[in-house]
Design an enzyme around this catalytic site. Sequence first.
Site, PDB file in Angstrom:
ATOM      1  N   PHE A 123     -19.899   0.348  -2.108  1.00  0.00           N
ATOM      2  CA  PHE A 123     -21.180   0.253  -2.801  1.00  0.00           C
ATOM      3  C   PHE A 123     -22.339   0.075  -1.828  1.00  0.00           C
ATOM      4  CE2 PHE A 123     -24.374  -1.399  -5.712  1.00  0.00           C
ATOM      5  CZ  PHE A 123     -24.119  -0.710  -6.882  1.00  0.00           C
TER       6      PHE A 123
ATOM      7  N   HIS B 257       0.244 -12.105   1.197  1.00  0.00           N
ATOM      8  CA  HIS B 257      -0.804 -11.297   0.575  1.00  0.00           C
ATOM      9  C   HIS B 257      -1.505 -12.031  -0.563  1.00  0.00           C
ATOM     10  CE1 HIS B 257      -1.791  -6.750  -0.047  1.00  0.00           C
ATOM     11  NE2 HIS B 257      -2.860  -7.486  -0.163  1.00  0.00           N
TER      12      HIS B 257
ATOM     13  N   TYR C 111       0.856  -1.184   0.000  1.00  0.00           N
ATOM     14  CA  TYR C 111       0.000   0.000   0.000  1.00  0.00           C
ATOM     15  C   TYR C 111       0.895   1.238   0.000  1.00  0.00           C
ATOM     16  CZ  TYR C 111      -3.565  -3.341   1.630  1.00  0.00           C
ATOM     17  OH  TYR C 111      -4.407  -4.420   1.769  1.00  0.00           O
TER      18      TYR C 111
ATOM     19  N   SER D 284     -13.157  -5.500   2.480  1.00  0.00           N
ATOM     20  CA  SER D 284     -14.229  -4.916   1.650  1.00  0.00           C
ATOM     21  C   SER D 284     -15.617  -5.355   2.120  1.00  0.00           C
ATOM     22  CB  SER D 284     -14.038  -5.282   0.168  1.00  0.00           C
ATOM     23  OG  SER D 284     -12.890  -4.672  -0.352  1.00  0.00           O
ATOM     24  N   PRO D 285     -15.903  -5.285   3.427  1.00  0.00           N
ATOM     25  CA  PRO D 285     -17.217  -5.715   3.913  1.00  0.00           C
ATOM     26  C   PRO D 285     -18.350  -4.809   3.445  1.00  0.00           C
ATOM     27  CG  PRO D 285     -16.021  -4.604   5.660  1.00  0.00           C
ATOM     28  CD  PRO D 285     -15.054  -4.771   4.522  1.00  0.00           C
ATOM     29  N   LEU D 286     -17.996  -3.641   2.900  1.00  0.00           N
ATOM     30  CA  LEU D 286     -19.001  -2.712   2.378  1.00  0.00           C
ATOM     31  C   LEU D 286     -19.001  -2.693   0.857  1.00  0.00           C
ATOM     32  CD1 LEU D 286     -18.550   0.204   4.942  1.00  0.00           C
ATOM     33  CD2 LEU D 286     -20.237  -1.650   4.955  1.00  0.00           C
ATOM     34  N   GLY D 287     -18.487  -3.766   0.249  1.00  0.00           N
ATOM     35  CA  GLY D 287     -18.510  -3.846  -1.208  1.00  0.00           C
ATOM     36  C   GLY D 287     -17.818  -2.680  -1.875  1.00  0.00           C
TER      37      GLY D 287
END
Length: 325
Positions: free
Chosen positions: A211, A126, A56, A205-208
């Site tokens: 999205f 990773h 990152y 990415s639990p919130l897409g």
Amino acid sequence: MKKISLGKLDVSRIGLGCMSMSGVYTGGGTDDAESIRTIHRALDLGVTFIDTAEVYGPYKNEELVGRALAGRRDQVVLATKFGYLSHGSDGQYIRQFDSSPANIRICVEGSLKRLRTDHIDLYYQHRMDPRTPVEDVVGTMSDLVTEGKIRHIGLSESSPEAIRRAQAVHPITALQSEYSLWSREPEAEILPLLRELGIGFVAYSPLGRGFLTGTIRSTGTMDSDDFRAKNPRFTGDNFKKNLGIVDEVGSIARDVGATPAQVAIAWLLAQGNDIAPIPGTKRVSRLEENAAADGLTLTAEQLSRLSEISPAAGDRYTDMQHLTA
């Protein structure tokens, strides 16, 4: 903030993904001061499971996290990752999968320095490296555990076969993969296997990718360098179909007096006490919103409605191959 166990590692059941703080994938500028305030606020709220990676930036995110944790290192479970960068003897790197034992050694020393710590609590491969058998990878990581440089071993986006082979070398604490109401792939094989082996699951990415927050109704609002602008799930007919998921989440959010993000995270938390979502943000306000999902309990009927939503239309991004090495 409640805690859960990933294998033998206790963590806050909601973590903080720090990737976007360094301008990775979402586009737009960075604000280190706000990012550091966000990390500090997370610790104050009990969100003490902090996730970063050497790639990152590269390096910038680990350096940022290291600065933010100065004087507070003992309050966190610190996770980072290696394997996306191949390091040369001249100190330069190239972007390619490299989990060779020699490269792992270079990676861990760099991460320890940037994070300003003498140990990493959870160290992930990773991505799988098709050139290096997973037994060699985990064997090297096991040596790092013995040396005290890392405490626990993790994998990310690994195949069931690779997970079994890794576990035979050294206990794996956690697998990190994408999981949310619009990415349900882990449910078929991965989660049952992890529970069989006593391995925890970390959901990124639990919130897409934003999205599921309900704030993205048009791709026209994204910056040109935003990764999502070319993601199959954010384009064309797929985008239109996927708005149906957001609408259903939003309906339940209105029923319970919460935000769509909180509902999406609460659904994930209800899938098991061995699952820790790590929503990413670089803003205090979003951090506070996400952390409040810890106190949200959905009814059985609401959970059922959410679970019956069809997964997102469109593929995930292309680098996530279930490689076996």
